[in-house]
Design a protein around this motif. Structure first.
Motif, mmCIF file in Angstrom:
data_model
loop_
_atom_site.group_PDB
_atom_site.id
_atom_site.type_symbol
_atom_site.label_atom_id
_atom_site.label_comp_id
_atom_site.label_asym_id
_atom_site.label_seq_id
_atom_site.Cartn_x
_atom_site.Cartn_y
_atom_site.Cartn_z
ATOM 1 N N GLY A 28 7.791 -7.326 1.669
ATOM 2 C CA GLY A 28 6.646 -6.127 1.354
ATOM 3 C C GLY A 28 6.984 -5.346 2.598
ATOM 4 O O GLY A 28 5.943 -4.705 2.845
ATOM 5 N N ALA A 29 8.045 -4.970 3.093
ATOM 6 C CA ALA A 29 8.212 -4.359 4.127
ATOM 7 C C ALA A 29 8.298 -2.654 3.957
ATOM 8 O O ALA A 29 8.469 -1.973 4.645
ATOM 9 N N ASN A 30 8.201 -2.451 2.892
ATOM 10 C CA ASN A 30 8.335 -0.881 2.629
ATOM 11 C C ASN A 30 6.938 -0.201 2.380
ATOM 12 O O ASN A 30 6.945 0.943 2.058
ATOM 13 N N SER A 31 5.938 -0.796 2.493
ATOM 14 C CA SER A 31 4.417 -0.418 2.468
ATOM 15 C C SER A 31 3.569 -0.900 3.480
ATOM 16 O O SER A 31 3.997 -1.957 3.995
ATOM 17 N N LEU A 81 9.704 -10.962 -5.724
ATOM 18 C CA LEU A 81 8.814 -12.464 -5.577
ATOM 19 C C LEU A 81 8.210 -12.843 -6.907
ATOM 20 O O LEU A 81 7.993 -13.882 -6.984
ATOM 21 N N ASN A 107 4.565 -11.189 3.738
ATOM 22 C CA ASN A 107 3.439 -10.360 3.902
ATOM 23 C C ASN A 107 3.279 -9.726 2.615
ATOM 24 O O ASN A 107 2.090 -9.414 2.157
ATOM 25 N N ALA A 108 4.273 -9.700 1.664
ATOM 26 C CA ALA A 108 4.150 -8.956 0.328
ATOM 27 C C ALA A 108 2.805 -9.745 -0.421
ATOM 28 O O ALA A 108 2.421 -10.828 -0.249
ATOM 29 N N THR A 128 3.263 -14.301 -7.530
ATOM 30 C CA THR A 128 3.776 -13.484 -6.401
ATOM 31 C C THR A 128 3.467 -13.811 -5.201
ATOM 32 O O THR A 128 4.207 -14.083 -4.097
ATOM 33 N N LEU A 155 0.741 -13.941 5.338
ATOM 34 C CA LEU A 155 -0.398 -13.167 4.868
ATOM 35 C C LEU A 155 -1.297 -13.598 3.859
ATOM 36 O O LEU A 155 -0.939 -13.840 2.729
ATOM 37 N N SER A 156 -2.647 -14.222 4.331
ATOM 38 C CA SER A 156 -3.663 -14.424 3.360
ATOM 39 C C SER A 156 -4.648 -13.308 3.682
ATOM 40 O O SER A 156 -4.225 -12.242 3.659
ATOM 41 N N LYS A 187 -4.852 -16.482 -2.178
ATOM 42 C CA LYS A 187 -4.916 -16.444 -0.782
ATOM 43 C C LYS A 187 -5.220 -17.617 -0.114
ATOM 44 O O LYS A 187 -5.022 -17.897 1.146
ATOM 45 N N GLY A 214 -7.776 -7.986 7.961
ATOM 46 C CA GLY A 214 -8.982 -7.183 8.177
ATOM 47 C C GLY A 214 -8.931 -6.368 6.860
ATOM 48 O O GLY A 214 -8.070 -6.794 5.780
ATOM 49 N N ILE A 216 -7.940 -2.851 5.013
ATOM 50 C CA ILE A 216 -7.229 -1.786 5.651
ATOM 51 C C ILE A 216 -6.656 -1.163 4.409
ATOM 52 O O ILE A 216 -6.355 -1.506 3.309
ATOM 53 N N THR A 218 -4.551 0.926 2.159
ATOM 54 C CA THR A 218 -2.991 0.602 1.903
ATOM 55 C C THR A 218 -3.107 0.905 0.532
ATOM 56 O O THR A 218 -3.906 1.073 -0.307
ATOM 57 N N LEU A 220 -2.528 -1.595 -1.695
ATOM 58 C CA LEU A 220 -2.990 -2.896 -2.223
ATOM 59 C C LEU A 220 -3.954 -2.822 -3.260
ATOM 60 O O LEU A 220 -4.103 -3.552 -4.259
ATOM 61 N N ARG A 222 -4.160 -0.537 -5.575
ATOM 62 C CA ARG A 222 -3.601 0.126 -6.840
ATOM 63 C C ARG A 222 -3.997 -0.387 -8.152
ATOM 64 O O ARG A 222 -4.165 0.129 -9.055
HETATM 65 N N1 LIG Z 1 -5.066 -4.204 3.056
HETATM 66 C C1 LIG Z 1 -5.832 -5.044 3.142
HETATM 67 O O1 LIG Z 1 -7.074 -4.596 3.421
HETATM 68 C C2 LIG Z 1 -5.466 -6.425 3.209
HETATM 69 C C3 LIG Z 1 -6.924 -7.484 3.350
HETATM 70 C C4 LIG Z 1 -6.380 -8.747 3.582
HETATM 71 C C5 LIG Z 1 -5.104 -9.269 3.099
HETATM 72 N N2 LIG Z 1 -4.030 -8.439 2.863
HETATM 73 C C6 LIG Z 1 -2.717 -8.737 2.731
HETATM 74 O O2 LIG Z 1 -1.583 -8.196 3.521
HETATM 75 C C7 LIG Z 1 -0.552 -7.996 2.652
HETATM 76 C C8 LIG Z 1 0.029 -6.714 2.588
HETATM 77 O O3 LIG Z 1 -0.600 -5.743 2.068
HETATM 78 P P1 LIG Z 1 -0.805 -4.141 2.271
HETATM 79 O O4 LIG Z 1 -2.241 -4.055 2.571
HETATM 80 O O5 LIG Z 1 -0.052 -3.816 3.253
HETATM 81 O O6 LIG Z 1 -0.565 -3.775 0.720
HETATM 82 P P2 LIG Z 1 0.737 -2.826 0.005
HETATM 83 O O7 LIG Z 1 0.779 -1.582 0.946
HETATM 84 O O8 LIG Z 1 0.168 -2.866 -1.156
HETATM 85 O O9 LIG Z 1 1.906 -3.866 0.416
HETATM 86 C C9 LIG Z 1 2.036 -4.720 -0.549
HETATM 87 C C10 LIG Z 1 3.681 -4.887 -0.547
HETATM 88 O O10 LIG Z 1 3.948 -6.162 -1.162
HETATM 89 C C11 LIG Z 1 4.961 -5.785 -2.148
HETATM 90 N N3 LIG Z 1 4.977 -6.752 -3.324
HETATM 91 C C12 LIG Z 1 4.322 -6.677 -4.330
HETATM 92 N N4 LIG Z 1 4.686 -7.345 -5.450
HETATM 93 C C13 LIG Z 1 5.818 -7.595 -5.163
HETATM 94 C C14 LIG Z 1 6.802 -8.579 -5.700
HETATM 95 N N5 LIG Z 1 6.792 -9.001 -6.825
HETATM 96 N N6 LIG Z 1 8.048 -8.684 -5.045
HETATM 97 C C15 LIG Z 1 8.423 -8.214 -3.612
HETATM 98 N N7 LIG Z 1 7.404 -7.597 -3.218
HETATM 99 C C16 LIG Z 1 6.336 -7.247 -3.664
HETATM 100 C C17 LIG Z 1 4.681 -4.484 -2.392
HETATM 101 O O11 LIG Z 1 5.920 -3.580 -2.780
HETATM 102 P P3 LIG Z 1 6.037 -2.324 -3.930
HETATM 103 O O12 LIG Z 1 5.657 -1.168 -3.009
HETATM 104 O O13 LIG Z 1 7.434 -2.385 -4.428
HETATM 105 O O14 LIG Z 1 4.797 -2.556 -5.030
HETATM 106 C C18 LIG Z 1 4.453 -3.893 -1.115
HETATM 107 O O15 LIG Z 1 5.700 -3.601 -0.196
HETATM 108 C C19 LIG Z 1 -0.845 -8.657 1.226
HETATM 109 O O16 LIG Z 1 -0.430 -10.018 1.286
HETATM 110 C C20 LIG Z 1 -2.395 -8.445 1.253
HETATM 111 O O17 LIG Z 1 -2.827 -9.753 0.239
HETATM 112 C C21 LIG Z 1 -4.313 -6.925 2.950
#
Ligand SMILES: NC(=O)c1ccc[n+]([C@@H]2O[C@H](COP(=O)([O-])OP(=O)(O)OC[C@H]3O[C@@H](n4cnc5c(N)ncnc54)[C@H](OP(=O)(O)O)[C@@H]3O)[C@@H](O)[C@H]2O)c1
Length: 316
Positions: A28-31, A81, A107-108, A128, A155-156, A187, A214, A216, A218, A220, A222
């Motif tokens: 998930g390194a693209n976002s 994934l 991380n994804a 996933t 990443l939980s 998670k 935390g 954030i 992003t 996520l 959507r």
């Molecule tokens: N943001 C928060 O507040 C928060 C809080 C607690 C935990 N987290 C955790 O942090 C991690 C990163 O989240 P983020 O906030 O950075 O969200 P994000 O910007 O939506 O990034 C998620 C990444 O996961 C990828 N992904 C989703 N489904 C996938 C699949 N089937 N195969 C490969 N890659 C896939 C997405 O790819 P696409 O762009 O192609 O969809 C994207 O690159 C997640 O595990 C999330 O549960 C985030």
């Protein structure tokens, strides 16, 4: 205490570190957090393998990182994934292309999706967020064994407070689907997987850390409907929650800390938040890790279930 906390950023946590010679594989390194983790670790000299399911999005992320870190060493790999076939293909390419992986950052993730299934028929969040990373890690283990840092970061989320893994029906075949309890289950599974990895691989010097980054903003969120968004905002804006959004560099700081901090060397199987190891707490709504997420027999049960469902086998 780590000396870092809620406000710390990726660059602060990595200040003074030299990651040259290290290969870091990030899903998930693209976002969002994954992209920022890649940027920050590349700035410290690491070679980053950026995994994502869409090559165009990966190319965009690479361009964005190179714009701020021109010397960044970045490789990309397409990986869905939600497909065991894609995981096997990606990891087979990774084993041909790279000699080792020092740090794997799982991380994804997806959050609060409607009731959907992965290519292999698993409920999408469990499939996933947990099963995909379980199978990926199993296939990458020979490379991690050859790395020097030997760390795995999963990443939980504090969302794990929403519930344990439902071992009888993880894929919601016989119970009503709820997008939040499903996210919580996935998670919790990320923490139990961390415990399971530590139980089995600490002896080889491989250590695993679960991270809550935390809250954030992003991509996520959507999949949330407007009603879900409104309900969530109402819940977190109550004054007793003490909730505040982190910036993306603050959010990705705990991943960078768990991946590199000397203070936790050899001390995996733990859940980290705000750049420290969290305490077990079954009451708090503002922090800590639930006992059910660290339970070693649940971790074992999840390991066996994940092997059965994915067919993935870790090297013994
Ligand atoms: N943001 C928060 O507040 C928060 C809080 C607690 C935990 N987290 C955790 O942090 C991690 C990163 O989240 P983020 O906030 O950075 O969200 P994000 O910007 O939506 O990034 C998620 C990444 O996961 C990828 N992904 C989703 N489904 C996938 C699949 N089937 N195969 C490969 N890659 C896939 C997405 O790819 P696409 O762009 O192609 O969809 C994207 O690159 C997640 O595990 C999330 O549960 C985030």
């Amino acid at each position: 205490m780590s000396g870092f906390g809620w406000t710390s950023t990726t660059d602060e946590v990595l200040e003074g570190k030299d990651l040259s010679g290290m290969t870091v594989f990030i899903t998930g390194a693209n976002s969002g957090l994954g992209q920022e983790t890649a940027r920050a670790m590349a700035a410290k000299g690491a070679q980053i393998v950026m995994a994502g399911r869409d090559q165009a999005k990966l190319d965009e992320a690479v361009a964005a990182i190179l714009a701020s870190v021109p010397q960044a060493q970045l490789d990309t790999i397409t990986l869905d994934l939600g497909s065991l076939e894609s995981i096997r293909a990606a990891t087979s390419r990774a084993r041909q292309q790279f000699d080792k992986i020092d740090i794997l950052i799982n991380n994804a993730g997806v959050m609060a999706t409607p009731f959907e299934h992965t290519h292999d028929g698993f409920e999408r969040q469990f499939g996933t967020n947990h099963l995909g990373h379980f199978a990926l890690t199993a296939e990458l283990m020979p490379l991690i064994e050859r790395g020097s840092a030997k760390r795995i970061v999963n990443l939980s989320s504090r969302g794990h407070h929403m519930g344990p893994v439902h071992f009888e029906d993880p894929n919601y075949q016989h119970r009503a689907y709820d997008p939040w309890s499903s996210y919580g289950q996935s998670k919790t599974a990320n923490v139990l997987f961390t415990v399971g990895l530590e139980q089995r691989f600490a002896v080889l010097g491989i250590h695993a850390y679960a991270v809550h980054p935390g809250g954030i903003e992003t991509n996520l969120g959507r999949h949330m409907t407007q009603d879900m968004r409104d309900a969530l905002m109402a819940r977190i804006s109550k004054s007793d929650t003490g909730f505040a959004w982190k910036t993306i560099p603050q959010g990705a700081a705990t991943s960078c800390w768990a991946a590199t901090a000397e203070a936790i060397e050899g001390k995996g199987g733990v859940y980290c938040e705000d750049c420290h190891v969290a305490q077990q707490d079954d009451e708090s709504t503002t922090g800590g890790v639930r006992t059910y997420a660290l339970n070693p027999s649940f971790a074992d049960q999840l390991w066996k279930l994940s092997e059965e469902l994915t067919g993935a086998k870790f090297p013994s």
